[in-house]
Scaffold this active site. Structure first.
Site: not given
Ligand code: AMP
Length: 600
Positions: A10, A72, A149, A171
């Site tokens: 992850d 990211k 994800e 999420d």
């Protein structure tokens, strides 16, 4: 022989984790400090040594100019960030984090690892996915699959063996938000719809709270703490800590001594914060997430009351107001049995295990979160326009997906055609994202109406290949949409690997970072270049089709079953021959039969 280890990673905006399958269960691996969470932060200490993880995060307050967070958010952008006197691409910074995790896994397992499944937000576009793949390659990892994800989170969930269930995955991590609907039946997980926001996460709550604190402080002391990078970073850090405490306490304090100076006199920050006030700050952002949820429900054609379970993922879902709003909207309790920070890495390792051939239960059917298509002359707002968006693969189509549409030239003797590829939901391409473009040249000199077939192949990692073929002559041209890869050819890549080796040789993370053994880079790079992308796409499609075919096989009558087996055999021959073209030809036939049997 033991199965090959494929680690699950992850790669988060705020934190990253690595997991593997042990005794049939996913396990997140701790670093040397015992903590499975590696902050996604990279920095240099005053001596120029590399810091990764907590050590880097801890120095952010003192040296924000030597520390990189949230890289990211820049993945897929054509940009660089400065670290010391060097500039690095977002892929290179991410590769440092990935190498640290790879090393962590190697230390825990006691043998080298070279393959990984890496997760990305469902809303990552193609360039962002490609950049993630490159980061993996730079870290010496063959990225065998990129998965979304929320999809990974569902893989950690133990489904009911027989009943069909509708799951909602909410999420909210540090930097991104996704909501997905998953249908689970007979061990098969199908993601029915996904929606989200790539620029919304717990970090935004920190910013809002920091602004609130700074505004109050300025009102009282006439000093803006945001003016100096060091004091700003200290307040941001204090805000994040306070935010976390407010998840379990209704009131908390922020206290920072000597945070600023006024007229030669030191100023301290001491402020009481109430959960209620914090909730009012973040409520508008949370309402945005509920709008995404409504969109996902409507895309997936599911009513709120049909949801049998809500899976919470991402550290920010510990915020009590999220539970409250979701419970109000869905009319049912929400709970997370799995640590919300670890679920995604665990799911990635489950996917890795499935690819490695470990029998773990659920099978995955993923979807594309965007519509993909090209720009063509067509009706827009009631007029003919050259900005008409012509969808080829619709949002929420299961992956892998291949679709072809026919287009025609508009001018006589038109010898070329521009293929401009967009993703988005707007009928006007100017409001969608251009993901790639190319030109087919040398078309036959014929009157207008010359047909061009445009084929989109979207693989299981969400990477798109577009082929345009002149129907009459077979003249074809294709492009793999990896604008980032184009920029990053092999030589650049090996230069980048060398640069990373050099910078990582100064690695000084307390705990989990160590250098790969000298010379191991060679083997890692060999892994990274193994299969050509066209063949890889075909092989992945073959794997998915075989799974589908085997699923319908038991319910087929004898005659159909025999035909299906024969086709599977042809497919296996084509796979063994390593010919993408033959694989695709066999798949086309198989697709029709499987489709018919699924419907029967
Ligand atoms: P992730 O990307 O899943 O690691 O989530 C990181 C985000 O979760 C960061 O914004 C954290 O500040 C936030 N977070 C972690 N723990 C808590 C907590 N107890 N309450 C609220 N937010 C949290």
């Amino acid at each position: 022989m033991a199965e090959e280890t494929i680690i699950g990673i992850d790669l988060g905006t705020t934190n990253s984790e690595v997991a593997v399958i042990r005794d049939g269960r996913p396990v997140v691996l701790p670093g040397e400090d015992g903590d499975p969470i590696l902050p996604s932060v990279v920095g240099l200490d005053p001596q120029g040594n590399l810091l990764v993880g907590k050590a880097a995060r801890n120095q952010y307050v003192l040296a924000p100019e030597r520390t990189i967070r949230s890289i990211k958010r820049k993945m897929g952008e054509e940009t660089t960030v400065a670290l010391g006197d060097q500039k690095y691409t977002p892929q290179e910074i991410s590769a440092i984090i990935l190498r640290t995790l790879k090393r962590r896994a190697e230390l825990a397992l006691g043998h080298p690892v070279s393959k990984a499944v890496i997760t990305v937000p469902a809303f990552f576009n193609d360039g962002q996915r490609q950049a993630t793949r490159q980061a993996g390659e730079l870290a010496g990892l063959e990225v065998v699959r990129i998965i979304n994800e929320p999809t990974a989170a569902v893989l950690t969930y133990d489904p009911h063996p027989t009943e069909m269930e509708q799951l909602l995955v909410y999420d909210l991590g540090g930097g991104t938000f996704d909501v997905s609907l998953a249908q689970v039946e007979n061990g098969v997980v199908e993601i029915r719809a996904s929606h989200g926001d790539t620029q919304l996460g717990g970090d935004d709550f920190d910013q809002l709270l920091m602004d609130y604190i700074c505004d109050e402080f300025r009102e009282e002391n006439g000093v803006d703490l945001r003016a100096a990078p060091a004091s700003k970073a200290r307040v941001l850090r204090a805000a994040e800590d306070a935010k976390k405490r407010l998840s379990s306490e209704p009131v908390t304090w922020v206290e920072e001594e000597f945070i600023a100076e006024k007229d030669g006199r030191p100023l301290n920050l001491k402020m009481e914060l109430h959960r209620h006030d914090f909730e009012e700050l973040i409520r508008p952002l949370l309402l945005k997430t509920l709008t995404c949820l409504d969109q996902a429900l409507s895309d997936g054609k599911v009513q709120a009351q049909q949801i049998s379970k809500v899976v919470l993922v991402g550290g920010a879902t510990r915020t009590p107001l999220i539970h409250k709003l979701l419970e109000e909207r869905l009319g049912r309790p929400v709970h997370s049995e799995i640590e919300p920070d670890l679920a995604v890495a665990m799911g990635a390792s489950v996917q890795g295990g499935l690819i490695a051939g470990i029998d773990l239960g659920p099978i995955l059917v993923d979807i594309t979160p965007h519509t993909l298509g090209i720009e063509a002359l067509g009706e827009l707002y009631g007029f003919m326009s050259e900005h008409h968006f012509s969808p080829i693969i619709e949002r929420n189509t299961p992956l892998p997906a291949s679709r072809t549409e026919i287009y025609s030239t508009v001018h006589d003797n038109q010898d070329g055609a521009d293929i401009r590829i967009f993703q988005g939901e707007n009928p006007d391409t100017r409001y969608n994202t251009l993901v790639g473009e190319f030109k087919v040249e040398g078309l036959a000199e014929v009157p207008a109406g010359n047909q061009i077939l445009v084929r989109f192949d979207l693989d299981l990692s969400g990477i798109l290949k577009v082929t345009a073929t002149e129907r009459a002559t077979g003249l074809a041209k294709h492009v793999v949409i990896d604008s980032a890869t184009e920029r990053f050819r092999k030589r650049q890549r090996s230069d980048a690997v060398d640069r990373l080796d050099a910078v990582m040789s100064t690695a000084a993370e307390a705990g989990s970072l160590a250098l790969p053994a000298p010379g191991s880079g060679g083997a890692e790079e060999a892994g990274a270049e193994s299969v050509d992308p066209e063949l890889r796409t075909a092989l992945e499609a073959a794997e998915a089709m075989r799974t589908k075919a085997e699923r319908v096989l038991p319910s087929a009558n004898d005659e159909d079953a025999e035909e299906l087996r024969a086709m599977l055999e042809d497919l296996s021959t084509a796979v063994n021959a390593g010919s993408a073209e033959r694989i695709r030809a066999t798949l086309r036939e198989l697709e029709d039969l499987v489709f018919y049997l699924e419907d029967a």
